[in-house]
Design an enzyme around this catalytic site. Structure first.
Site, short mmCIF file in Angstrom:
data_model
loop_
_atom_site.label_atom_id
_atom_site.label_comp_id
_atom_site.label_asym_id
_atom_site.label_seq_id
_atom_site.Cartn_x
_atom_site.Cartn_y
_atom_site.Cartn_z
N HIS A 1 -6.92 -6.09 -0.63
CA HIS A 1 -6.12 -5.25 -0.64
C HIS A 1 -5.06 -5.77 0.17
CE1 HIS A 1 -3.58 -1.62 -0.71
NE2 HIS A 1 -3.77 -1.45 0.78
N SER B 1 0.92 -1.24 -0.07
CA SER B 1 -0.02 -0.16 0.02
C SER B 1 0.75 1.40 -0.06
CB SER B 1 -0.90 -0.12 1.24
OG SER B 1 -2.10 0.74 1.17
N ASP C 1 -9.42 -5.83 -4.88
CA ASP C 1 -8.73 -4.57 -4.12
C ASP C 1 -9.28 -3.32 -4.75
OD1 ASP C 1 -7.28 -2.52 -3.02
OD2 ASP C 1 -5.33 -3.44 -3.33
#
Length: 462
Positions: A425, A193, A367
């Protein structure tokens, strides 16, 4: 039984244990005076504190990244359980300002949070742990995340790529003093991320030091899940996934993309203007009715409060030698200070790394927050030597031996791109076996190794 229950102001195991009053274990003084074995002995974690987890050898404590400011980075290190010569993998969570213990406990470490029918929290052994084939080093970075802290208040806060990199570089150099045997093994730096901005900047700095013959750190590659590394491109591309899934209309997509471009233009015109991270995200990531942006299909969110309960418990805090320090799973106060850095791209640094090292970028197809589309848009505009070839490449289905599609991949030079099927994610959390196999293949072969399949009436995949 290793159960956790939050009651009033104290965390309880079955036997009540609150956080101790002793001082945190600062290892740098031992390293500076050559007391390496003592540092290792003091930082050793007693596996008997985690009986259900069947924990092997591990070490935890603090390395002082900046002695002037008193910036102390907390780490928990797990040498490989299966390979005495395993590569070293560094894991950094993003946020910014999310503890890397989230990655350890929620995604891929040897310890996994388990919640029973009575809502008690336990730590158990993770079946598909990255710490089996690899030696995993989880670092709370920047200071203020997790157990890491500064003694200098605002002066010690790291809210720029440069500041974060300098602390991490100092930390890593000292880690190799403490564990010199790892200087002779491959090093991969990674995470997920927003750490997609820290990681390339940090790895690029190491690359520069190597080029200038100032270090012999054995950097071999980087790996990033849901990589957010080029905000000017990815902030606009974010809405493509929402549109493709039917969440927003075409008119909404165009409107939101105009706003994202306008915010970038405003920043570029006045980059010195003080920006608040929360205000920025409300503009460039408007609410569209989804319960979570982590996983479009399952709606599962990271149980970040559970990570805090586990890490703050008396047994855990004593085992990892943090004394009376407070654990912060997500530091909202410091998160707000990243406004100036939000729009800054690390695409130039990424290009150098893609030209020089093994690079893996992986995404979950569910995601939303950093979708496969946003990552590909960034890669397609990253000025590395393989850009043209990548832009013309085709994906190959990653099919398991029993015929299941695990995802899709492509390899261009030393760059490996993987989209994991059925994951959001928190990709390792959603598809633990697949992502572990992905990492093993990346480290050993550079990308996914194709398997020949014969399907009746179908195709052969190579």
């Amino acid at each position: 039984m290793l159960g956790y229950l939050l009651t009033l102001s104290c965390l309880h195991f079955v036997t009540t244990l609150c956080v101790g009053e002793e001082e945190p274990l600062l290892l740098t003084p031992y390293l500076n005076n050559g007391s390496i074995e003592q540092a290792r002995k003091l930082s050793s974690v007693d596996p008997r504190d985690f009986p259900l987890a069947e924990l092997n050898e591990s070490y935890a404590g603090y390395i002082t990244a900046n002695q002037t400011l008193g910036n102390h980075l907390f780490f928990w290190f797990f040498p490989s359980a299966n390979n005495s010569h395993a590569p070293l993998l560094v894991w950094l969570n993003g946020g910014p300002m999310i503890s890397s213990m989230v990655g350890l406990l929620w995604e891929n470490g040897p310890l996994e949070i388990f919640i029973d029918d009575m809502d008690y929290l336990y730590l158990k052994k993770r079946r598909h742990s990255w710490a089996d084939p690899f030696s995993m080093l989880y670092v709370d970075s920047p200071v203020g995340a997790g157990y890491s802290y500064t003694e200098s208040g605002a002066a010690g806060v790291r809210a720029t790529h440069e500041g974060i990199t300098l602390d991490l570089y100092s930390f890593l150099e000292q880690f190799y003093v403490m564990f010199p045997e790892y200087k002779h093994r491959e090093l991969y730096i990674g995470g997920q991320s927003y750490a997609g901005k820290y990681i390339p900047h940090f790895a690029h700095y190491i690359h520069q030091q190597i080029q200038n013959k100032k270090t012999d750190i054995p950097l071999t590659g980087i790996y990033i899940g849901g990589a957010f590394y080029d905000p000017p491109v990815q902030n606009v591309a974010y809405f493509e996934y929402l549109y493709s899934m039917g969440v927003i209309s075409h008119a909404q997509k165009r409107k939101y993309q105009r706003v994202a471009n306008q915010e970038l233009e405003n920043f570029q015109k006045n980059s010195k203007k003080k920006l608040n991270m929360i205000d920025i995200q409300l503009l460039v990531l408007p609410y569209v009715g989804l319960f979570t942006l982590d996983n479009y299909v399952t709606d599962e969110q990271v149980r970040i409060d559970d990570v805090k309960i586990i890490m703050s418990s008396g047994t855990t805090s004593k085992a990892v030698h943090v004394g009376n320090r407070t654990f912060v799973s997500f530091n909202l106060e410091l998160f707000e200070k990243f406004g100036q850095e939000f729009f800054v791209s690390v695409k130039p640094e990424m290009a150098v790394l893609m030209n020089s090292y093994k690079v893996l970028l992986f995404s979950g197809d569910y995601d939303v927050i950093v979708s496969s589309v946003t990552v590909d848009m960034a890669v397609q505009t990253t000025p590395w030597t393989g850009q043209k070839s990548y832009n013309q490449t085709r994906r190959t289905a990653w099919v398991s031996e029993d015929g299941r599609v695990r995802g899709f991949y492509s390899q261009t030079d030393r760059f490996c791109r993987v989209v994991v099927k059925g994951a959001g994610h928190q990709t390792p959390r959603d598809q633990p076996e697949t992502t572990l196999d992905m990492m093993m293949q990346f480290v050993e072969h550079g990308c996914i190794t194709p398997i020949k399949h014969n399907f009746r009436g179908g195709q052969k995949h190579f």
